[in-house]
Design a protein around this motif. Structure first.
Motif, PDB file in Angstrom:
ATOM      1  N   VAL A  65       0.853  -1.186   0.000  1.00 38.06           N
ATOM      2  CA  VAL A  65       0.000   0.000   0.000  1.00 38.06           C
ATOM      3  C   VAL A  65       0.892   1.240   0.000  1.00 38.06           C
ATOM      4  O   VAL A  65       1.839   1.318   0.790  1.00 38.06           O
ATOM      5  N   PRO A  66       0.653   2.214  -0.897  1.00 35.56           N
ATOM      6  CA  PRO A  66       1.492   3.419  -0.928  1.00 35.56           C
ATOM      7  C   PRO A  66       1.582   4.090   0.446  1.00 35.56           C
ATOM      8  O   PRO A  66       0.580   4.245   1.140  1.00 35.56           O
ATOM      9  N   GLY A  67       2.806   4.450   0.841  1.00 36.49           N
ATOM     10  CA  GLY A  67       3.030   5.095   2.126  1.00 36.49           C
ATOM     11  C   GLY A  67       3.244   4.124   3.274  1.00 36.49           C
ATOM     12  O   GLY A  67       3.507   4.539   4.390  1.00 36.49           O
ATOM     13  N   TYR A  68       3.120   2.820   3.027  1.00 35.74           N
ATOM     14  CA  TYR A  68       3.290   1.799   4.056  1.00 35.74           C
ATOM     15  C   TYR A  68       4.568   0.996   3.810  1.00 35.74           C
ATOM     16  O   TYR A  68       5.143   1.049   2.730  1.00 35.74           O
ATOM     17  N   VAL A  69       4.974   0.238   4.813  1.00 36.89           N
ATOM     18  CA  VAL A  69       6.086  -0.697   4.702  1.00 36.89           C
ATOM     19  C   VAL A  69       5.606  -2.068   5.168  1.00 36.89           C
ATOM     20  O   VAL A  69       4.585  -2.186   5.842  1.00 36.89           O
ATOM     21  N   ILE A  70       6.342  -3.100   4.825  1.00 38.06           N
ATOM     22  CA  ILE A  70       6.016  -4.471   5.239  1.00 38.06           C
ATOM     23  C   ILE A  70       6.677  -4.715   6.596  1.00 38.06           C
ATOM     24  O   ILE A  70       7.885  -4.558   6.732  1.00 38.06           O
ATOM     25  N   THR A  71       5.874  -5.108   7.587  1.00 37.13           N
ATOM     26  CA  THR A  71       6.388  -5.238   8.943  1.00 37.13           C
ATOM     27  C   THR A  71       6.452  -6.668   9.477  1.00 37.13           C
ATOM     28  O   THR A  71       7.093  -6.908  10.488  1.00 37.13           O
ATOM     29  N   ASN A  72       5.794  -7.616   8.815  1.00 33.63           N
ATOM     30  CA  ASN A  72       5.861  -8.999   9.276  1.00 33.63           C
ATOM     31  C   ASN A  72       5.375  -9.932   8.177  1.00 33.63           C
ATOM     32  O   ASN A  72       4.622  -9.526   7.288  1.00 33.63           O
ATOM     33  N   HIS A  73       5.806 -11.176   8.259  1.00 29.53           N
ATOM     34  CA  HIS A  73       5.398 -12.214   7.310  1.00 29.53           C
ATOM     35  C   HIS A  73       4.807 -13.380   8.085  1.00 29.53           C
ATOM     36  O   HIS A  73       5.351 -13.788   9.116  1.00 29.53           O
ATOM     37  N   LEU A  74       3.689 -13.889   7.622  1.00 27.37           N
ATOM     38  CA  LEU A  74       3.050 -15.053   8.229  1.00 27.37           C
ATOM     39  C   LEU A  74       2.949 -16.147   7.169  1.00 27.37           C
ATOM     40  O   LEU A  74       2.162 -16.046   6.227  1.00 27.37           O
TER      41      LEU A  74
END
Length: 106
Positions: free
Chosen positions: A8-17
């Motif tokens: 999503v624009p403006g977001y970062v990836i913080t975890n993987h499940l």
């Protein structure tokens, strides 16, 4: 978000499940802030630098520590260097053993 979905624009990836989205894997997104761990492959937000690495982070995908750029931080290999800054002194042991450079004013 399921694996393969755009960040999503403006977001970062913080975890993987790994088991998320019916077993194909899912990625959690969050808003960036100073001192956030992000998963490998997450975008680096303008004005931020990468200052740490954790190989086991993000459920084994690897994670990178992000800080807002400021003089004196040690930056990891591949970290963007924002306008107004430059890389200087190198330390082989920095960035959790990957090597790092000190951030200085341009």
């Amino acid at each position: 978000m399921c694996s393969g979905s755009p960040v999503v624009p403006g977001y970062v990836i913080t975890n993987h499940l790994r088991a998320g989205c019916g077993g194909i894997g899912s990625w959690q997104h969050g808003l960036p802030h100073d001192g956030i761990w992000t998963c490998s492959g997450a975008p680096v937000v303008a004005g931020y630098v990468i200052t740490g690495h954790m190989q086991a982070g993000c459920d084994g995908a690897g994670a990178w520590y992000h800080n807002t750029a400021r003089v004196g931080l040690w930056t990891c290999p591949g970290s963007p260097i924002p306008p107004g800054f430059r890389s200087t002194t190198y330390s082989a042991g920095g960035c959790n053993g990957l090597g790092a450079w000190v951030l200085a004013r341009a």
